[in-house]
Design an enzyme around this catalytic site. Structure first.
Site, PDB file in Angstrom:
ATOM      1  N   ARG A 170       0.872  -1.177   0.000  1.00 56.58           N
ATOM      2  CA  ARG A 170       0.000   0.000   0.000  1.00 56.58           C
ATOM      3  C   ARG A 170       0.901   1.216   0.000  1.00 56.58           C
ATOM      4  NH1 ARG A 170      -3.002   1.774   3.973  1.00 56.58           N
ATOM      5  NH2 ARG A 170      -1.333   1.352   5.448  1.00 56.58           N
ATOM      6  N   ARG A 174      -2.922  10.673   1.495  1.00 56.31           N
ATOM      7  CA  ARG A 174      -3.863  11.411   2.343  1.00 56.31           C
ATOM      8  C   ARG A 174      -4.439  12.571   1.567  1.00 56.31           C
ATOM      9  NH1 ARG A 174      -0.333  11.923   7.822  1.00 56.31           N
ATOM     10  NH2 ARG A 174      -0.242   9.700   8.247  1.00 56.31           N
ATOM     11  N   ARG A 247      20.246  -5.525   7.445  1.00 54.46           N
ATOM     12  CA  ARG A 247      20.525  -4.345   6.609  1.00 54.46           C
ATOM     13  C   ARG A 247      21.207  -3.353   7.524  1.00 54.46           C
ATOM     14  NH1 ARG A 247      21.114  -3.708   1.604  1.00 54.46           N
ATOM     15  NH2 ARG A 247      20.526  -1.524   1.705  1.00 54.46           N
ATOM     16  N   ARG A 278      18.950  10.251   3.853  1.00 56.22           N
ATOM     17  CA  ARG A 278      18.324  11.377   4.534  1.00 56.22           C
ATOM     18  C   ARG A 278      19.333  12.081   5.431  1.00 56.22           C
ATOM     19  NH1 ARG A 278      14.298   8.995   9.242  1.00 56.22           N
ATOM     20  NH2 ARG A 278      15.914   7.843  10.326  1.00 56.22           N
ATOM     21  N   GLU A 304      22.638   9.868   6.492  1.00 57.60           N
ATOM     22  CA  GLU A 304      22.448   8.414   6.575  1.00 57.60           C
ATOM     23  C   GLU A 304      22.654   7.776   5.211  1.00 57.60           C
ATOM     24  OE1 GLU A 304      18.746   7.246   8.361  1.00 57.60           O
ATOM     25  OE2 GLU A 304      19.112   8.471  10.140  1.00 57.60           O
ATOM     26  N   TYR A 352      12.352  -7.083  13.932  1.00 61.16           N
ATOM     27  CA  TYR A 352      12.296  -5.626  14.014  1.00 61.16           C
ATOM     28  C   TYR A 352      11.200  -5.249  15.009  1.00 61.16           C
ATOM     29  CZ  TYR A 352      11.918  -0.742  13.568  1.00 61.16           C
ATOM     30  OH  TYR A 352      11.898   0.579  13.914  1.00 61.16           O
ATOM     31  N   ASP A 354       9.598  -1.938  17.058  1.00 63.17           N
ATOM     32  CA  ASP A 354       9.604  -0.530  17.433  1.00 63.17           C
ATOM     33  C   ASP A 354       9.765  -0.472  18.950  1.00 63.17           C
ATOM     34  OD1 ASP A 354       9.493   1.185  15.230  1.00 63.17           O
ATOM     35  OD2 ASP A 354       7.349   0.804  14.916  1.00 63.17           O
TER      36      ASP A 354
END
Ligand SMILES: Cc1cc2nc3c(=O)[nH]c(=O)nc-3n(C[C@H](O)[C@H](O)[C@H](O)COP(=O)(O)OP(=O)(O)OC[C@H]3O[C@@H](n4cnc5c(N)ncnc54)[C@H](O)[C@@H]3O)c2cc1C
Length: 371
Positions: A170, A174, A247, A278, A304, A352, A354
């Site tokens: 997806r 917005r 990674r 970034r 980065e 992973y 959060d």
């Protein structure tokens, strides 16, 4: 003798240690790094809390976790609103009405939706064969070319035409003027930095730094009834079944003698020519002020670079493919036979997590273990 030896002073280890002490257990925390807080470690440079292992923004919908963690830190009202820089053109992220107005000059949500639809139709892709086709079929050519292609290619180190379509299921679009990246009920940065928050969790607990558990395993095992191990699961077993892959990200930090470099915490470079993905300007996580509310005269930025990981590098993101999934399952089987050891956290479970999820996972383990 301790009831628990906790290997790793990251979030998982620190939450477990706090709860174990609260339950009346004796605990020793060790970490091979010279500092606590694991990957959420922040280091003060020129009065700025620098996120040394990558920018961390706390966000959660889990009220239990929010109520828990706010006992150890006050959170500011930081809202993640990254900006995209495509060859010097700036766009709002995530894709929203500001983005579409800048891209096409459209003003209403109907006009934006019609433009996206027109571009999708023109592309005429019905069965996307790769990531490029998938992205175009979801949001059209302009957004793909300017905001997705270069960034994704730098992240994965190969062309979007060679990446599988399933990576992008997806692409949130917005049709509102909402730059808030996370759809989370609670969001912010701990005032004073993450290190202070973890220090509060570890308050009154014995912590030994620069101590590698695996280098003195027998000695440490003899010191406690149980071990909570939050290091890498494959390292625990001496990599005997093979090495789990990650990674990696490389950070290039720079202190600049000016108060403002880019005016935002995160700017993503979405063209393929700029080598970094970034730039983080750390002071904007705390609105450019120190804890007393003074403006900070200097600034610290981190460029980065996405990089291939090789054994010995800092592990960042587990690779969730079949090969690594199978290898992890084999290590997990071995881990289940280690009755004295609980494997937890992002490295111990090769997952992973959060921050909110790792806190929730540690709290679940506490409920089982300390009941
Ligand atoms: C680049 C990046 C950005 C992220 N950004 C976000 C974000 O914005 N928001 C969010 O919610 N989450 C973010 N995360 C996730 C967050 O970093 C993790 O949820 C969290 O750090 C996991 O905590 P942990 O305790 O499991 O692991 P860690 O923090 O890795 O702690 C494990 C500790 O164990 C120690 N250790 C390992 N082996 C040994 C050993 N042999 N002996 C002694 N000590 C050992 C390590 O030194 C380390 O300190 C990000 C992750 C990455 C990689």
């Amino acid at each position: 003798m301790y009831d628990y030896l906790i290997v790793g002073a990251g979030l998982y280890g620190a939450v477990f240690a706090h709860e174990a002490k609260k339950a009346g257990k004796s605990v020793l925390v060790i970490d091979k790094r010279p500092n606590i807080a694991g990957n959420v470690y922040t280091e003060k440079v020129e009065g700025i809390n620098v996120h040394k292992y990558g920018a961390h923004i706390f966000h959660t919908n889990n009220k239990k976790v929010w109520n828990y963690i706010t006992q150890f830190a006050e959170f500011n009202r930081f809202t993640n609103s990254p900006v995209a820089n495509y060859h010097g053109e700036l766009y709002s992220l995530p894709f929203n009405m500001y983005t579409f107005n800048k891209m096409w000059g459209v003003v209403t949500p109907e006009e934006a939706a019609a433009k996206i639809e027109e571009q999708r139709k023109t592309a005429g892709i019905t069965e996307p064969k790769n990531l490029e086709e998938q992205a175009i079929s979801l949001v059209g050519t302009d957004i793909y070319e300017k905001l997705i292609k270069g960034y994704t290619e730098k992240q994965w180190g190969r062309p979007c035409t060679e990446l599988p379509s399933f990576i992008i299921k997806r692409l949130p679009v917005r049709l509102t003027f909402d730059n808030n990246y996370f759809n989370a009920l609670y969001q912010g940065i701990p005032v004073g930095g993450y290190t202070k928050m973890v220090a509060n969790l570890l308050d009154g607990i014995e912590v030994r730094l620069n101590e590698d558990y695996l280098a003195k395993k027998a000695e440490y095992d003899a010191m406690a009834d149980k071990v909570i191990y939050t290091g890498a699961i494959d390292a625990y077993f001496g990599y005997k079944l093979g090495t789990l892959e990650y990674r990696s990200v490389r950070f290039e930090n720079e202190t600049l003698d000016k108060p403002n470099f880019q005016g935002n915490a995160a700017v993503n470079y979405t063209d393929v020519e700029t080598p970094w993905t970034r730039i983080i300007e750390h002071k904007w996580f705390e609105f450019g002020k120190d804890e007393e509310g003074n403006d900070l005269p200097k600034t610290v930025i981190s460029r980065e670079y996405s990089s291939e990981w090789k054994p010995g590098d800092e592990p960042y993101y587990p690779v969730n493919d079949e090969k690594n999934g199978q290898l992890y399952a084999q290590y997990k089987e071995l881990a289940e036979k280690e009755l004295k050891v609980i494997f937890g956290g992002r490295l111990g479970e090769y997952k992973y997590y959060d921050m909110d999820a790792v806190i929730a996972s540690a709290l679940d383990m506490c409920e089982k273990e300390l009941a």
